[in-house]
Design a protein around this motif. Structure first.
Motif, PDB file in Angstrom:
ATOM      1  N   ALA A  59       0.833  -1.210   0.000  1.00  0.00           N
ATOM      2  CA  ALA A  59       0.000   0.000   0.000  1.00  0.00           C
ATOM      3  C   ALA A  59       0.866   1.257   0.000  1.00  0.00           C
ATOM      4  O   ALA A  59       0.512   2.274  -0.605  1.00  0.00           O
ATOM      5  CB  ALA A  59      -0.935  -0.002   1.201  1.00  0.00           C
ATOM      6  N   LEU A  65      -3.788   1.052  -4.046  1.00  0.00           N
ATOM      7  CA  LEU A  65      -4.061  -0.105  -3.205  1.00  0.00           C
ATOM      8  C   LEU A  65      -4.630   0.325  -1.846  1.00  0.00           C
ATOM      9  O   LEU A  65      -4.084   1.221  -1.208  1.00  0.00           O
ATOM     10  CB  LEU A  65      -2.770  -0.899  -2.986  1.00  0.00           C
ATOM     11  CG  LEU A  65      -3.070  -2.235  -2.312  1.00  0.00           C
ATOM     12  CD1 LEU A  65      -2.776  -3.370  -3.258  1.00  0.00           C
ATOM     13  CD2 LEU A  65      -2.278  -2.416  -1.053  1.00  0.00           C
ATOM     14  N   GLY A 310      -3.864   3.126   3.059  1.00  0.00           N
ATOM     15  CA  GLY A 310      -4.263   3.538   1.718  1.00  0.00           C
ATOM     16  C   GLY A 310      -5.580   4.289   1.752  1.00  0.00           C
ATOM     17  O   GLY A 310      -6.245   4.351   2.773  1.00  0.00           O
TER      18      GLY A 310
END
Ligand code: UDP
Ligand code: MG
Length: 338
Positions: A59, A65, A310
């Protein structure tokens, strides 16, 4: 809310060995099909291996992501629910972490969705590589029994690997039940759903996370979630047994008239044991429904989120009421609250 064109949602339990390859393959496919306008949502379902550490690393390097860490292992279907709740895409691809379902099929699945104006394109397994004979046999039997007893037609040999439209997903997310058999719930939602035949690969690494016990529980959730036929079992068996006891009565009467009445112990025991077994079985079936009713009545959240890495764009980021079923559940550490 700005919706990406595509969300790819992946529930993961002890899949550290698969995650790098998984991320690389999904990213490549998503870029080729929709460009940068996508998100990949990985849900860590309380893994005991390095899965969460790997997700955080991925991430940090990929702004597309989103990694979600559940508070503990909630089980495949609830982990998937968490991912679906927290994704924001116009189209949603559900896929397993072990790459048994090739992400490269995405382009063809989207083409099918567009050509057929479908809301759901569900992947149907033609072949299953590298799975035991026992797994294939039980899976085949399960889908066929399920088809017989359920009121909703649930497609045969179909897992959760599928592409969905936003409206189909929103409809799915409006179903509040705790015992979730998602492939059946999607079938129940309706809209236009089309099959997409494919060959299932072997697991990339690691072992199946569905041992026999979990498989049985999953099967029971499926049957109890979509059929009340087992509850009628008692009356059906009662009818059959009444018929049989009438025959037995006739047999005894004849024996009595012809003077050869009192006979062996074996037949008595057989009847007693048989009836006992039937009663226990029926009671157990009723218990399965009662237990689920009890669990549902508690209205607990479906899952709890511990950490997020994220940019979460899905419903949970819009604010929600804790414990409000049908809405997203408690999450102490979503981005705005940090
Ligand atoms: N999974 C999960 N939580 C669990 C068990 C499984 O999130 O408690 C995930 C797992 O990581 C995988 C998917 O569910 O991405 C399907 O599991 P698996 O591949 O082990 O099942 P199988 O393909 O053997 O039926
Ligand atoms: Mg698998």
């Amino acid at each position: 809310m700005i919706r990406p064109a595509l969300s790819v949602v992946v529930p993961c339990y002890n899949e550290a060995a698969c995650l790098d390859v998984l991320h690389a393959r999904i990213s490549a496919v998503a870029k080729a099909v929709v460009g940068d306008d996508h998100e990949i949502v990985l849900v860590n379902d309380g893994s005991r291996d390095q899965s969460w550490a790997v997700m955080e690393r991925l991430a940090a390097a990929d702004p597309r992501l989103v990694a979600i860490n559940l508070s503990r292992n909630h089980g495949h279907q609830l982990a998937l629910t968490a991912g679906l709740d927290l994704c924001a895409g116009e189209r949603i691809l559900i896929i397993d972490a072990d790459l048994q379902d090739p992400p490269e099929l995405l382009a063809d699945m989207i083409a099918t969705m567009e050509a057929e104006s479908a809301d759901v394109v569900y992947a149907v397994r033609r072949k299953r590589e590298g799975e035991t004979f026992f797994k294939k046999l039980t899976a085949a039997a399960f889908y066929r029994v399920l088809d017989r007893v359920t009121d909703t037609p649930i497609p045969l040999d179909t897992g959760d690997f599928r592409l969905m439209s936003r409206r189909a997903l929103d409809a799915l997310l409006s179903l509040p039940e705790q015992a979730r058999f998602i492939r059946g719930m999607v079938a129940w939602v309706g809209f236009r759903q089309v099959p997409f035949p494919y060959d299932r690969d072997e697991r990339l690494a690691g072992e199946s996370k569905y041992p026999l016990g979990k498989m049985i529980r999953f099967a029971l959730d499926a049957v109890t979630g979509f059929s009340t036929a087992p509850l009628r079992l008692a009356s059906h068996m009662g009818l059959v047994l009444t018929g049989l006891s009438l025959l037995l009565f006739a047999y005894i009467a004849i024996g009595w008239i012809s003077g050869s009445a009192v006979q062996g112990w074996t037949s008595t025991m057989l009847v007693v044991v048989f009836l006992g077994a039937v009663q226990m079985f029926v009671l157990g079936m009723i218990g399965e429904y009662l237990g689920r009713l009890y669990v549902e009545s508690k209205r607990r959240p479906l899952y709890l989120v511990a950490d997020v890495a994220g940019p979460v764009k899905g419903r949970a980021s819009l604010g929600y009421r804790a414990g409000d079923r049908g809405d997203v559940t408690v999450s102490p550490v979503l981005p705005e609250q940090q």
